[in-house]
Design an enzyme around this catalytic site. Sequence first.
Site, short mmCIF file in Angstrom:
data_model
loop_
_atom_site.label_atom_id
_atom_site.label_comp_id
_atom_site.label_asym_id
_atom_site.label_seq_id
_atom_site.Cartn_x
_atom_site.Cartn_y
_atom_site.Cartn_z
N ARG A 146 0.89 -1.17 0.00
CA ARG A 146 0.00 0.00 0.00
C ARG A 146 0.92 1.20 0.00
NH1 ARG A 146 -5.56 1.27 2.98
NH2 ARG A 146 -6.12 -0.01 1.19
N HIS A 158 -6.68 1.10 -7.17
CA HIS A 158 -6.97 0.15 -6.10
C HIS A 158 -7.58 -1.11 -6.74
CE1 HIS A 158 -7.51 -1.29 -2.18
NE2 HIS A 158 -8.47 -0.51 -1.72
N GLN A 216 -9.55 -3.95 -4.76
CA GLN A 216 -10.87 -3.51 -4.34
C GLN A 216 -11.89 -3.74 -5.46
OE1 GLN A 216 -11.97 -1.99 -1.29
NE2 GLN A 216 -13.84 -2.65 -2.28
N ASP A 226 -17.18 6.76 -3.03
CA ASP A 226 -16.02 6.60 -2.16
C ASP A 226 -15.88 7.88 -1.35
OD1 ASP A 226 -13.61 5.75 -1.04
OD2 ASP A 226 -12.41 6.07 -2.84
N CYS A 274 -16.28 1.15 -1.13
CA CYS A 274 -15.10 0.37 -0.73
C CYS A 274 -14.85 0.46 0.76
CB CYS A 274 -13.89 0.83 -1.53
SG CYS A 274 -13.40 2.52 -1.19
N ARG A 320 -13.27 -9.06 -0.41
CA ARG A 320 -11.84 -8.76 -0.52
C ARG A 320 -11.04 -10.03 -0.25
NH1 ARG A 320 -10.07 -3.49 0.17
NH2 ARG A 320 -8.04 -4.40 -0.34
N1 NVA Z 1 -9.96 6.58 -2.12
C1 NVA Z 1 -9.73 6.11 -0.77
C2 NVA Z 1 -9.87 4.62 -0.73
C3 NVA Z 1 -9.69 4.03 0.66
C4 NVA Z 1 -9.77 2.53 0.63
C5 NVA Z 1 -8.35 6.55 -0.31
O1 NVA Z 1 -7.40 6.46 -1.10
O2 NVA Z 1 -8.21 6.98 0.83
N1 CP Z 2 -11.31 -0.45 1.13
C1 CP Z 2 -10.10 -0.51 1.69
O1 CP Z 2 -9.09 -0.72 1.02
O2 CP Z 2 -10.09 -0.32 3.04
P1 CP Z 2 -8.80 -0.14 3.96
O3 CP Z 2 -8.25 1.23 3.68
O4 CP Z 2 -9.33 -0.27 5.35
O5 CP Z 2 -7.81 -1.20 3.62
#
Ligand code: NVA
Ligand code: CP
Length: 320
Positions: A123, A150, A153, A240, A279, A307
């Site tokens: 990540r 992502h 997801q 989102d 998500c 997931r």
């Molecule tokens: N668009 C959000 C997704 C979180 C899973 C972010 O990047 O924070």
């Molecule tokens: N949807 C998702 O990726 O959640 P987290 O940020 O909790 O991993």
Amino acid sequence: MKGAATARLREQGTAPRHFLDIDQLDGATLRAILDHARAMKRARAALAGRITPDPSPLLAGRVLAMLFERPSTRTRVSFQIAMRQLGGDTLLLRGEELQLGRGETVADTARVLSRYVDAVMVRASNHAHLTEMAEHASVPVINGLTDRSHPCQVMADILTIEERLGSIRGKVVAWCGAGNNVAHSWIHAAVRFGFELRLACPAELAPAQAVAWAREHGGKVAATTDAAAAARGADCVTTDTWVSMSDNDGERRKKLLAGYQVTAALLATANPGAIFLHCLPAHRGEEVEAAVIDGPQSAVWDEAENRVHAQKAILAWCLA
Ligand code: NVA
Ligand code: CP
């Protein structure tokens, strides 16, 4: 000598199978991954315990390193559970606790991790960290979210749509919100899986380049500033958070996105039987009304569970 190791491995036909983005893979491969996910989910239905290994665990003795430069609930836990079900193990690594945080390069980190573990899930705060990791790792690298995309997801999201509504091919998905990382993976998926994607985004936050890419590749992807037009007759409405982890202009985004909330009235214009996806994490009263996310059309908890199943199939594709 950037990428020399990867080039050498490619020449030897031993290049690792990375899962970096949906647009990097062909439709048949992605289809096979999702079919495998469904089959593995079904095969576990009778098993007690979420960390009980599968009857024939595919990744016994394998180790996945999970490197987090950003916080996570679902990605962290679902990959951990996925590896346990597959008979393997995980190592949790935080970017700031590694020598990475003191200036060691991503490339050297990739080389070293490749000597210890069988795959790396990243990540990344910056998409370039992911691609650099993949360039220099001799084991598979999986994208667990970057500022660009992502993909794990959206694989879980398509699994969820197909469980509820049947084949995704020809379905209509409406996205309401910023043209962010998750939106990018939806755009890639629309092209690879053959569904219509309508993105309702403020012009300032529209994912123009990705939409252009989708059109060049024959995708049915349209961007509008009109949420009502996007949602009308859709099979799935999704959104989102208005402010992503990589955004530092939260107040500006909240103002721009104020008209893009998924309300019960908006969802009522979608197809009867349409589902709502998010998500997560969600912000009730911002991108979604509580009545929608906590209502009968919401499939967000199945989506979160999926997931695990989608990622098991991704891990198996990378490693088995
Ligand atoms: N668009 C959000 C997704 C979180 C899973 C972010 O990047 O924070
Ligand atoms: N949807 C998702 O990726 O959640 P987290 O940020 O909790 O991993």
